[in-house]
Design a protein around this motif. Structure first.
Motif, PDB file in Angstrom:
ATOM      1  N   GLN A  51       0.206  -1.034  -0.061  1.00 48.53           N
ATOM      2  CA  GLN A  51      -0.254  -0.237  -0.080  1.00 48.53           C
ATOM      3  C   GLN A  51       0.952   1.292   0.165  1.00 48.53           C
ATOM      4  O   GLN A  51       2.013   1.315   0.233  1.00 48.53           O
ATOM      5  N   THR A  52       0.034   2.524  -0.285  1.00 46.11           N
ATOM      6  CA  THR A  52       0.842   3.235  -0.195  1.00 46.11           C
ATOM      7  C   THR A  52      -0.283   4.687   0.115  1.00 46.11           C
ATOM      8  O   THR A  52      -0.974   4.241   0.177  1.00 46.11           O
ATOM      9  N   CYS A  53       0.654   5.613   1.464  1.00 48.84           N
ATOM     10  CA  CYS A  53       0.081   6.663   2.310  1.00 48.84           C
ATOM     11  C   CYS A  53       0.889   8.113   1.857  1.00 48.84           C
ATOM     12  O   CYS A  53       1.229   8.087   1.356  1.00 48.84           O
ATOM     13  N   GLY A  54      -0.265   9.010   1.672  1.00 47.64           N
ATOM     14  CA  GLY A  54      -0.219  10.329   2.124  1.00 47.64           C
ATOM     15  C   GLY A  54      -0.030  10.341   0.182  1.00 47.64           C
ATOM     16  O   GLY A  54      -0.809  10.450  -0.771  1.00 47.64           O
ATOM     17  N   VAL A  59       3.030  -2.993   4.346  1.00 47.14           N
ATOM     18  CA  VAL A  59       3.215  -4.477   3.770  1.00 47.14           C
ATOM     19  C   VAL A  59       2.389  -4.686   5.009  1.00 47.14           C
ATOM     20  O   VAL A  59       2.104  -5.029   6.090  1.00 47.14           O
ATOM     21  N   GLN A  60       1.091  -5.298   4.130  1.00 51.04           N
ATOM     22  CA  GLN A  60       0.052  -6.282   5.330  1.00 51.04           C
ATOM     23  C   GLN A  60       0.139  -7.604   4.568  1.00 51.04           C
ATOM     24  O   GLN A  60      -0.309  -7.948   4.193  1.00 51.04           O
ATOM     25  N   TRP A  75      -1.801  -7.976   9.798  1.00 43.74           N
ATOM     26  CA  TRP A  75      -0.609  -7.563  10.070  1.00 43.74           C
ATOM     27  C   TRP A  75       0.252  -6.732   9.597  1.00 43.74           C
ATOM     28  O   TRP A  75      -0.012  -6.595   8.588  1.00 43.74           O
ATOM     29  N   THR A  76       0.842  -5.587  10.001  1.00 44.26           N
ATOM     30  CA  THR A  76       1.363  -4.491   9.608  1.00 44.26           C
ATOM     31  C   THR A  76       2.882  -4.262   9.454  1.00 44.26           C
ATOM     32  O   THR A  76       3.437  -4.377  10.909  1.00 44.26           O
ATOM     33  N   TYR A  77       3.721  -4.297   8.518  1.00 43.97           N
ATOM     34  CA  TYR A  77       4.808  -3.987   8.786  1.00 43.97           C
ATOM     35  C   TYR A  77       5.100  -2.317   7.527  1.00 43.97           C
ATOM     36  O   TYR A  77       4.819  -1.890   6.230  1.00 43.97           O
ATOM     37  N   GLY A 106       5.437 -10.107  11.185  1.00 38.95           N
ATOM     38  CA  GLY A 106       5.582  -8.518  10.259  1.00 38.95           C
ATOM     39  C   GLY A 106       6.528  -8.193  10.786  1.00 38.95           C
ATOM     40  O   GLY A 106       6.504  -6.363  10.537  1.00 38.95           O
ATOM     41  N   ARG A 107       7.844  -8.333  11.372  1.00 39.60           N
ATOM     42  CA  ARG A 107       8.216  -8.063  12.807  1.00 39.60           C
ATOM     43  C   ARG A 107      10.041  -7.693  11.500  1.00 39.60           C
ATOM     44  O   ARG A 107      10.405  -8.774  10.563  1.00 39.60           O
TER      45      ARG A 107
END
Length: 509
Positions: free
Chosen positions: A267-270, A279-280, A291-293, A332-333
């Motif tokens: 995903q891109t944000c902003g 990345v999810q 989870w989300t990275y 996701g770590r």
């Protein structure tokens, strides 16, 4: 026959009961010893699998995959490595024309290839056409994934496209090369059986995605996922029923997905001029985030090299050249960083004219290590130009450190193609009288096993052609080279009107 009446309870004396108790204790003791030995043998077998490569266990695991899982074939060594031509397809193309031929698949006895708006299945061994499936327009997105029972997915337009023009860069200015992609909305998703050519289903994407030309397609177990930049949707692989969709306007939008064993979303944000990436991990059947990275600031490009184990490729420069690979754990770590500097490695993440985020065909990811080839280096000796052998480097996903290298032969670079259980299948170029070949590399022992020697051919791809020009598929002892784009330059009358789209080879034994 009679054995007399059963004994009465009064006939059991204390000594008889004591004997029975001792027998029961012995039974329990023996059973405990057996269980302990079984556990020891199992642990020893597991340790032996880890040390010796575990090919039998890997084969068993692959054989137990359900039909709608993504295929992970474990290859066996053929009876003889001498190869012969097994399949091929040439097609007429008008002078000065370019056609998209993305998508090369192998399943059972069939090698399938696309050409503009058609997918054709050719029988391996006879090269006879067995089936042909047509769509309303040229295929605009494909996935390399194939299910265990031979299904794959493609995105296609619902109507004939307008004539394609010159491709535009990010700045909006026209580039010099014609874009082979049809510039028409890619608004439908289909699943095709590679063995029979049957179109199992074709469904329209949600209306919100109907105007997009940059579509991603991927597959994971039982699920097909499409993304079009402003939304995404998932469908049941068997029925085509839509499982979920995400078309809401949000601060973060889906760019693309990586499938296979799992499902990752990029995903891109902003601000699009200065995006932040994340990345999810996504549940394929529900679309819920597990989870989300969050990718660090200052990253310009991100690609998904593997969904499980998760590996992402990132670039900090404006040119988009990949500089780092990051491995993540199952939560996701961040686990480790692998540095790919000085343009030394052939990762193939930055392919031309591709909206896909699941590419990086030069990075082959196993469960414990990933493998990437180095670039061959030019050498000049006694006035002769030659290429110094390259190597395939294995990096540990936990530490990011290089743990083994496989050296190529002089003037014959190697390139990793895919995993086969816990071993690596690689392609080696030809040089002089030495023919191209397919080999299997053992990361545990460092040994190499010859699988296939390919007949002499002037069309054999070289390493500098992999990024944009060829798919290489090795499946069940057959290797197929498929062009991603067919092109016939103006003035090529001497070559004739036909161009080669695909050729494949298998053992002659």
């Amino acid at each position: 026959m009679s054995f007399g009446p059963p004994p009465s309870p009064s006939q059991y004396t204390q000594s008889t009961l004591a004997v029975g108790a001792r027998k029961r204790r012995r039974t329990v003791l023996v059973l405990g010893v057996v269980l302990a030995l079984t556990a020891t043998l199992f642990a020893g077998g597991w340790a032996l699998w880890s040390l010796t490569g575990g090919e039998d266990s890997a084969q068993a695991a692959a054989a137990q995959q359900p039909p709608d899982a993504i295929r992970e074939t474990v290859e066996t060594v053929p009876k003889t490595p001498e190869g012969e031509l097994a399949v091929g397809w040439t097609e007429e193309l008008k002078e000065g024309r370019t056609a998209s031929t993305k998508g090369t698949w192998v399943s059972g006895s069939i090698a399938a290839k696309s050409f503009a708006d058609v997918i054709r299945g050719m029988e391996i061994g006879t090269a006879e056409q067995k089936w042909e499936t047509r769509f309303a327009g040229p295929l605009c997105a494909v996935t390399r994934h194939v299910s265990v029972d031979g299904r794959t997915a493609v995105a296609v337009p619902g109507k004939r496209p307008a004539k394609s023009g010159r491709a535009k860069g990010k700045s909006g200015r026209a580039k010099g090369k014609k874009d082979p992609q049809p510039r028409t909305p890619c608004d439908r998703l289909a699943v095709v059986d590679i063995d029979t050519g049957k179109k199992l289903w074709e469904k329209p994407l949600p209306a919100e995605g109907g105007g997009s030309t940059d579509v991603n397609v991927t597959m994971t177990r039982g699920t097909v996922v499409a993304t079009w930049g402003r939304g995404s949707a998932a469908y049941d692989m068997t029925t085509g029923k839509r499982l979920w969709s995400d078309v809401k306007v949000r601060s973060c939008t889906d760019v693309g997905f990586a499938g296979g064993r799992g499902l990752l979303a990029l995903q891109t944000c902003g601000d699009s001029a200065d995006p932040r990436f994340r990345v999810q991990k996504v549940s394929p059947r529900t679309g819920k985030t597990e989870w989300t990275y969050r990718v660090a600031e200052g990253i310009n490009s991100v690609y998904l090299a593997s969904s499980e184990p998760p590996v992402i490729a990132v670039s900090t420069g404006e040119e988009g050249t990949i500089e780092y690979l990051h491995s993540l754990d199952d939560r996701g770590r961040h686990r480790a960083t692998i540095t790919l500097t000085d343009r030394r490695y052939v990762h193939n993440c930055d392919e031309t004219f591709s909206a896909e985020v699941e590419r990086c065909s030069g990075v082959v990811v196993g469960r414990r290590q990933l493998y990437v080839a180095t670039e061959p280096r030019d050498m000049f000796e006694a006035g002769l130009s030659k290429k110094k052998p390259n190597e395939i480097v294995a990096f540990d996903l936990r530490t990011g450190k290089a743990v083994r290298t496989f050296d190529a032969k002089p003037d014959r670079p190697m390139y990793p193609v895919r995993m086969s259980g816990d071993k690596v299948i690689a392609y080696r170029e030809s040089a002089g009288t030495a023919l191209s070949s397919m080999v299997r590399l053992d990361p545990v022992t460092g040994k190499e096993r010859l699988l296939l020697i390919l007949p002499d051919s002037s069309d054999r791809p070289s390493m500098d052609m992999f990024a944009d020009d060829f798919d290489i598929v090795y499946e069940r002892g057959t290797v197929v080279f498929g062009k991603k784009e067919a092109q016939r330059q103006t003035g090529e009358q001497d070559e004739g009107p036909k161009v080669s789209l695909m050729d494949g080879y298998r053992s002659s034994g």
